[in-house]
Design an enzyme around this catalytic site. Sequence first.
Site, PDB file in Angstrom:
ATOM      1  N   HIS A 107       7.266  19.064 -18.657  1.00  0.00           N
ATOM      2  CA  HIS A 107       6.430  20.239 -18.882  1.00  0.00           C
ATOM      3  C   HIS A 107       6.428  20.561 -20.370  1.00  0.00           C
ATOM      4  O   HIS A 107       5.386  20.628 -20.996  1.00  0.00           O
ATOM      5  CB  HIS A 107       6.948  21.429 -18.060  1.00  0.00           C
ATOM      6  CG  HIS A 107       6.059  22.631 -18.106  1.00  0.00           C
ATOM      7  ND1 HIS A 107       6.277  23.743 -17.322  1.00  0.00           N
ATOM      8  CD2 HIS A 107       4.961  22.914 -18.848  1.00  0.00           C
ATOM      9  CE1 HIS A 107       5.341  24.657 -17.579  1.00  0.00           C
ATOM     10  NE2 HIS A 107       4.534  24.178 -18.500  1.00  0.00           N
ATOM     11  N   GLU A 165       1.307  22.901 -25.449  1.00  0.00           N
ATOM     12  CA  GLU A 165       2.765  22.970 -25.566  1.00  0.00           C
ATOM     13  C   GLU A 165       3.195  23.017 -27.022  1.00  0.00           C
ATOM     14  O   GLU A 165       4.097  23.785 -27.391  1.00  0.00           O
ATOM     15  CB  GLU A 165       3.405  21.764 -24.865  1.00  0.00           C
ATOM     16  CG  GLU A 165       3.288  21.793 -23.353  1.00  0.00           C
ATOM     17  CD  GLU A 165       3.986  23.005 -22.739  1.00  0.00           C
ATOM     18  OE1 GLU A 165       5.140  23.275 -23.108  1.00  0.00           O
ATOM     19  OE2 GLU A 165       3.365  23.680 -21.903  1.00  0.00           O
ATOM     20  N   HIS A 169       4.792  26.490 -28.440  1.00  0.00           N
ATOM     21  CA  HIS A 169       6.246  26.430 -28.531  1.00  0.00           C
ATOM     22  C   HIS A 169       6.767  25.829 -29.839  1.00  0.00           C
ATOM     23  O   HIS A 169       7.661  26.396 -30.473  1.00  0.00           O
ATOM     24  CB  HIS A 169       6.811  25.651 -27.346  1.00  0.00           C
ATOM     25  CG  HIS A 169       6.476  26.255 -26.025  1.00  0.00           C
ATOM     26  ND1 HIS A 169       6.972  27.480 -25.614  1.00  0.00           N
ATOM     27  CD2 HIS A 169       5.668  25.814 -25.019  1.00  0.00           C
ATOM     28  CE1 HIS A 169       6.506  27.769 -24.414  1.00  0.00           C
ATOM     29  NE2 HIS A 169       5.709  26.782 -24.030  1.00  0.00           N
TER      30      HIS A 169
END
Length: 298
Positions: A107, A165, A169
């Site tokens: 993920h 992502e 992040h």
Amino acid sequence: MAPPVSLRAAFAYASNFVSQFPLGLSNLPNLLSVLSPQAPIHTDSSITPYDPLTGGPSCPLDGPVSCQNTSAADSCCFVYPGGRLLLTQFWDEKVHVGGSEEDWTVHGLWPDLCDGSYDQYCGMAPRFDNISEVLEQYGQIELLADMNRYWLANYGSNDHLWAHEYNKHATCVNTLAPSCYGDNYTPGLEVVDYFVRAFSLFKMLDTYRALYNAGIEPNYKKTYSLDVIQSTLEEFSGSRVILKCTGRHHNVLHEAWYVYFVKGSLQSGDFVPAKDTFKGDHGNCASQVRYLPKRNHR
């Protein structure tokens, strides 16, 4: 009979050793080689620095561990403030690529704050929306192929997931700032470093194999104790593990989040298993959960 050992499983179990060592640009295409693994870095010297070939910061081996010290907050060798790194994996309900019936997939790698909360879209590192192009530019063809096998979007394109992502992040990881690369910086190095470190940690954490070895296999009829699953994965990884479930009763196993600190920079530091308690350290699963086989696309 146990299922055939995949390359992923061979890599993970040949070196179930959670400290991750930097993989330079020159050897990244052979990221998964089990024939010539990276030699361990000895930690008995406070002088020998890391020398990441990406041009990232060279950090002393005796540096502080993230979330254990705040005096090094401005250092490119100390991940701050998002010093609690979560390597998160999916167990999707569908088979996305051939042969993935036994694969948990990536993920992301998330830099949560030390108290368990998190920031997002921080701007500490530049945004990138062309992840595949950047990886190709730096010669990461095999890494890109492996990401297309193990880092898969449930909906939409893989590129869209990777950009999401990264921008959500990775831009919250202070050591990925261009200033931490000094004169050696060229745009996109931080993209390579983020995906290499995330993917190399994922390769060490073969969730399917860890559960299988404990007698926990996907099955339509069985239910499993959440405590047994969690203790199995925590013993396997040495870290705190947060489990997430779907379904009306939150009883269908769907995600596993492994929790780490980092000693040094994200680019070249060691991932240190985190075992402490913190805000949000419990998942949402029922006490008994189902671990369902994946379904093939029709």
